[in-house]
Design an enzyme around this catalytic site. Structure first.
Site, short mmCIF file in Angstrom:
data_model
loop_
_atom_site.label_atom_id
_atom_site.label_comp_id
_atom_site.label_asym_id
_atom_site.label_seq_id
_atom_site.Cartn_x
_atom_site.Cartn_y
_atom_site.Cartn_z
N ARG A 71 0.71 -1.31 0.22
CA ARG A 71 -0.02 -0.19 -0.01
C ARG A 71 0.89 1.20 0.09
O ARG A 71 0.26 2.26 -0.54
CB ARG A 71 -0.85 0.01 1.22
CG ARG A 71 -2.09 -1.00 0.77
CD ARG A 71 -3.15 -0.83 2.09
NE ARG A 71 -3.80 0.22 1.95
CZ ARG A 71 -3.61 1.54 2.40
NH1 ARG A 71 -2.87 1.40 3.63
NH2 ARG A 71 -4.49 2.39 2.20
N TYR B 151 -0.27 3.32 -2.89
CA TYR B 151 -0.92 4.49 -2.89
C TYR B 151 -0.43 5.80 -2.18
O TYR B 151 -1.11 6.69 -1.60
CB TYR B 151 -2.24 3.90 -1.92
CG TYR B 151 -3.16 2.99 -2.34
CD1 TYR B 151 -3.83 2.83 -3.60
CD2 TYR B 151 -3.18 1.68 -1.44
CE1 TYR B 151 -4.46 1.71 -4.16
CE2 TYR B 151 -4.01 0.60 -2.01
CZ TYR B 151 -4.62 0.57 -3.31
OH TYR B 151 -5.29 -0.25 -3.65
N CYS C 252 14.31 -5.85 -4.01
CA CYS C 252 15.02 -5.06 -5.02
C CYS C 252 14.42 -4.01 -5.81
O CYS C 252 14.07 -4.15 -6.93
CB CYS C 252 15.81 -6.08 -5.96
SG CYS C 252 16.69 -7.19 -5.25
#
Ligand code: PLP
Length: 461
Positions: free
Chosen positions: A358, A362, A389
């Site tokens: 998230r 976002y 990575c």
């Protein structure tokens, strides 16, 4: 000093007050709205959840792990059910679904939303009554719709003309008359603290209200008479703190409902206003209680029904995040601490974007605390990152951690019950963490940790 400089450098970071006021006690303190309800810091300094010490949980289950406070989850289910009274509360399964959670939802009297054949399969496997399931999705396949019909799901939220055709054909063939809602795009989009009530029709979900598609869809279903149109549905977004978006949405949907009544003489019985109720991820967030939300939403619907001269339909809501989000924190172990001089300190944990996408997806904000001990050290502004990575692999963008945070420390990130495990990936072939439910001094694994063998099992080349 360092924290002060960094605070100034990054502007208003907004975590528990300005950097220069922060003390070691602040950094050890747990702000209640961020944590599952049974979590506390013991005298000895480590966190406890459901009566079990996190050090013991780490020992038994490893890290990273999602720790679910079962009492917290159950209490939020009960609060929503009680607050909304005669409205139906559908738990949005996409936020986090597994058989144990399905059973908890059922025991606590909630309904359940699914939005794929996979979610439907989990619900049915756990024995959830099909008539209490709602089925969502903008591109449900013929196979998914057939399974929903066969199982007898309580309602299908139709999302396109293609789907109406598909479902109508299937219903005729199987001699069924599924209950449906029409998903309406009301031109309101709410995210985080704001909502915008114009021009958000440009999205894949639902039938446009302004363009007339929503009216046309409802009339088509009524005229054909194959599907049982129960009502209208609107979902305006997520992590919403302000009910004004629901007010505009309810007004617009109920105006459509009045328009349908005037055109066809049918007054629809049900209204679903979706989910999206916000939770606290940082101390900046101040979410409403279920009781407050229910009061305001009921009042809005009553007011708008009066205006549109409609009798009040049976209301339903679909919280996901607000039920399961606050009930979980992720427990990580710190692996490396890197002071990038003059910029910030990077604290790397043994998970990252594969267990919480998230932040990267976002730009979400989270909080964190050292979980295994109380630290006497001064606060230090840190960024918690994962082991992947990818430089966007950030778990917590900015948080004050004790300046002596070190490898081997346990680190807890709260508010990870929703959209973390359910969106987890195997990026870098990192196995997904387990979900461990804790209650009354005991823990049980409800979703086990993935293994490298699990990953290799799919690799049949
Ligand atoms: C995602 C979604 C929900 C749940 O949203 P939360 O933010 O988890 O409450 C409810 N209804 C629909 C239609 C959704 O797409």
């Amino acid at each position: 000093m360092r924290a002060h400089e960094a605070g100034a450098l990054h502007g208003d970071l907004g975590y528990r007050g300005p950097a220069w006021l922060r003390t070691p006690e602040d950094v050890n303190a747990l702000v209640p709205q961020l944590w599952p309800r049974t979590v506390s810091r013991t005298e000895a300094g480590s966190l406890e959840i459901g009566g079990v010490n996190v050090a013991d949980l780490a020992q038994e289950h490893g890290t990273p792990a999602y720790l679910l406070d079962e009492d917290d989850l159950r209490s939020r289910c009960r609060e929503f059910a009680a607050a909304f009274g005669d409205a139906d509360v559908y738990y949005a399964g996409k936020s986090f679904l597994c058989k144990a959670v399905v059973r908890i939802i059922q025991e606590e009297g909630l309904f359940l939303d699914v939005c794929s054949g996979g979610e439907l399969a989990v619900a049915l496997k756990a024995g959830f009554p099909a008539e209490k399931i709602g089925f969502h999705g903008n591109n449900k396949s013929v196979s998914e719709l057939s399974r929903a019909l066969e199982a007898g799901v309580g309602r299908i939220v139709v999302d396109s003309f293609d789907e109406i055709t598909r479902l109508t054909d299937l219903s005729k063939k199987s001699n069924k008359r599924p209950k449906v809602l029409v998903r309406v795009t009301v031109g309101v989009e709410a995210h985080t603290h704001e909502f915008i009530a114009t021009a958000h029709e440009d999205q894949k979900f639902g039938f446009s209200l302004a363009g007339g598609a929503a009216f046309a869809a409802a009339v088509k279903i009524l005229d054909e008479g194959v599907l049982d149109l129960r009502g209208l549905h609107s979902h305006i977004g997520s992590q919403i703190f302000d009910t004004s978006g629901f007010e505009v949405a309810a007004r617009r949907v109920l105006e459509l409902q009045a328009q349908i009544r005037d055109a066809r003489g049918v007054e629809l019985d049900e209204l679903d206003l979706g989910g999206g109720f916000g939770i606290a991820y940082t101390t900046q967030d101040d979410p409403s209680t279920a009781g407050d939300l229910a009061k305001r939403i009921n009042k809005i619907v009553e007011g708008e029904c009066d205006l549109a001269n409609l009798r009040k339909p049976r209301l339903s809501v679909e919280p996901g995040r607000a039920i399961v989000g606050p009930a979980v924190f992720t427990l990580y172990e710190v692996g490396t601490v890197k002071d990038v001089d003059g910029i910030r300190t990077y604290v790397s944990v043994d998970g990252g974007m594969s267990d919480n996408i998230r932040t990267a997806l976002y730009d979400a904000s989270y909080s964190a605390t050292v979980a295994g001990r109380r630290s006497p050290a001064e606060p230090m502004l840190a960024r918690v990152v994962g082991k992947h990575c990818e430089s966007g692999d950030i778990v917590v963008k900015d948080e004050f951690l004790p300046a002596d945070v070190r490898p081997g420390d346990l680190l807890a990130v709260p508010g990870t019950g929703a959209y973390c495990r359910s969106m987890a990936s195997n990026y870098n072939h990192v196995p997904r963490p387990p979900v461990v439910a804790v209650r009354d001094g005991a823990s049980r694994v409800i979703v086990r940790r993935e293994t490298e063998d699990d990953l290799l099992a799919l690799d049949v080349g």
